[in-house]
Design a protein around this motif. Structure first.
Motif, mmCIF file in Angstrom:
data_model
loop_
_atom_site.group_PDB
_atom_site.id
_atom_site.type_symbol
_atom_site.label_atom_id
_atom_site.label_comp_id
_atom_site.label_asym_id
_atom_site.label_seq_id
_atom_site.Cartn_x
_atom_site.Cartn_y
_atom_site.Cartn_z
ATOM 1 N N SER A 105 0.846 -1.197 0.000
ATOM 2 C CA SER A 105 0.000 0.000 0.000
ATOM 3 C C SER A 105 0.876 1.239 0.000
ATOM 4 C CB SER A 105 -0.895 0.022 1.236
ATOM 5 O OG SER A 105 -1.713 -1.114 1.286
ATOM 6 N N ARG A 107 0.726 5.600 1.213
ATOM 7 C CA ARG A 107 0.046 6.733 1.819
ATOM 8 C C ARG A 107 1.069 7.817 2.094
ATOM 9 N NH1 ARG A 107 0.415 7.429 7.547
ATOM 10 N NH2 ARG A 107 1.364 5.658 8.602
ATOM 11 N N LYS A 126 -7.498 12.568 2.115
ATOM 12 C CA LYS A 126 -8.293 12.365 0.907
ATOM 13 C C LYS A 126 -7.461 11.509 -0.037
ATOM 14 C CE LYS A 126 -6.578 16.522 -1.383
ATOM 15 N NZ LYS A 126 -6.896 17.809 -1.957
ATOM 16 N N SER A 127 -8.104 10.909 -1.010
ATOM 17 C CA SER A 127 -7.417 10.060 -1.967
ATOM 18 C C SER A 127 -7.073 10.867 -3.217
ATOM 19 C CB SER A 127 -8.293 8.862 -2.343
ATOM 20 O OG SER A 127 -7.613 8.032 -3.242
ATOM 21 N N GLY A 130 -5.494 7.482 -5.995
ATOM 22 C CA GLY A 130 -5.540 6.232 -5.233
ATOM 23 C C GLY A 130 -4.638 6.194 -4.019
ATOM 24 N N ILE A 131 -3.972 7.304 -3.692
ATOM 25 C CA ILE A 131 -3.060 7.353 -2.547
ATOM 26 C C ILE A 131 -3.622 8.321 -1.508
ATOM 27 C CG2 ILE A 131 -0.715 7.939 -1.789
ATOM 28 C CD1 ILE A 131 0.209 7.251 -4.638
ATOM 29 N N PRO A 132 -3.798 7.868 -0.258
ATOM 30 C CA PRO A 132 -4.269 8.781 0.791
ATOM 31 C C PRO A 132 -3.226 9.861 1.093
ATOM 32 C CG PRO A 132 -4.584 6.488 1.439
ATOM 33 C CD PRO A 132 -3.727 6.484 0.216
#
Length: 154
Positions: A105, A107, A126-127, A130-132
């Protein structure tokens, strides 16, 4: 023309016999080898609580930063990975690529250098692609007790 070819070969042979160029003492003093440069730019930080551990290893090159980040938080999945980002305004702002339970994953992580040590900032995320990521880096909460302090690198 034919007479100049043997002379050219002779001159090239003489030049090739000079041997390797030695660096001047000034070049040596200001050109550390790669191993020494790694020691200069690498730092390690750790938070060690009753049941929690966070370890951050950084390699700084100007304002760019890379390294590793490992979390072992009680009753949560361990995760371990790499960071890549920048140092800006006394903060590390980086993308954290990590493994947790066999899944990769990503972030964003933000650490601020406080009087107690490096503290991770938490806030609304927020994304993006696709990455927080943090919604507002300027309003993150650093009030927790998990400060990463310098430790010797292993």
């Amino acid at each position: 023309m034919k007479a100049s070819i043997p002379i050219l070969i002779f001159v090239l042979a003489i030049l090739s016999c000079k041997g390797p160029k030695e660096d001047s003492p000034i070049d040596v003093a200001f050109s550390p080898d790669e191993e020494h440069a790694e020691e200069i730019n690498t730092e390690c930080f750790r938070y060690f609580g009753e049941k929690d551990t966070v370890l951050l290893t950084t390699h700084v090159d100007g304002t760019n930063i890379t390294g590793t980040l490992d979390y072992s938080i009680y009753e949560k999945d361990k995760n371990s990975g790499t960071i890549e980002g920048e140092i800006r305004d006394n903060m590390i702002i980086a993308e954290y690529t990590f493994q947790s339970e066999g899944v990769t994953s990503k972030r964003q992580v933000v650490f601020k250098n406080t009087e107690e040590g490096w503290k991770e900032g938490f806030g609304e995320m927020k994304s993006v692609d696709g990455i927080p990521v943090q919604v507002n880096i300027d309003s993150l909460d650093y009030s927790h007790q998990m400060a990463l302090t310098p430790v010797p690198c292993d």
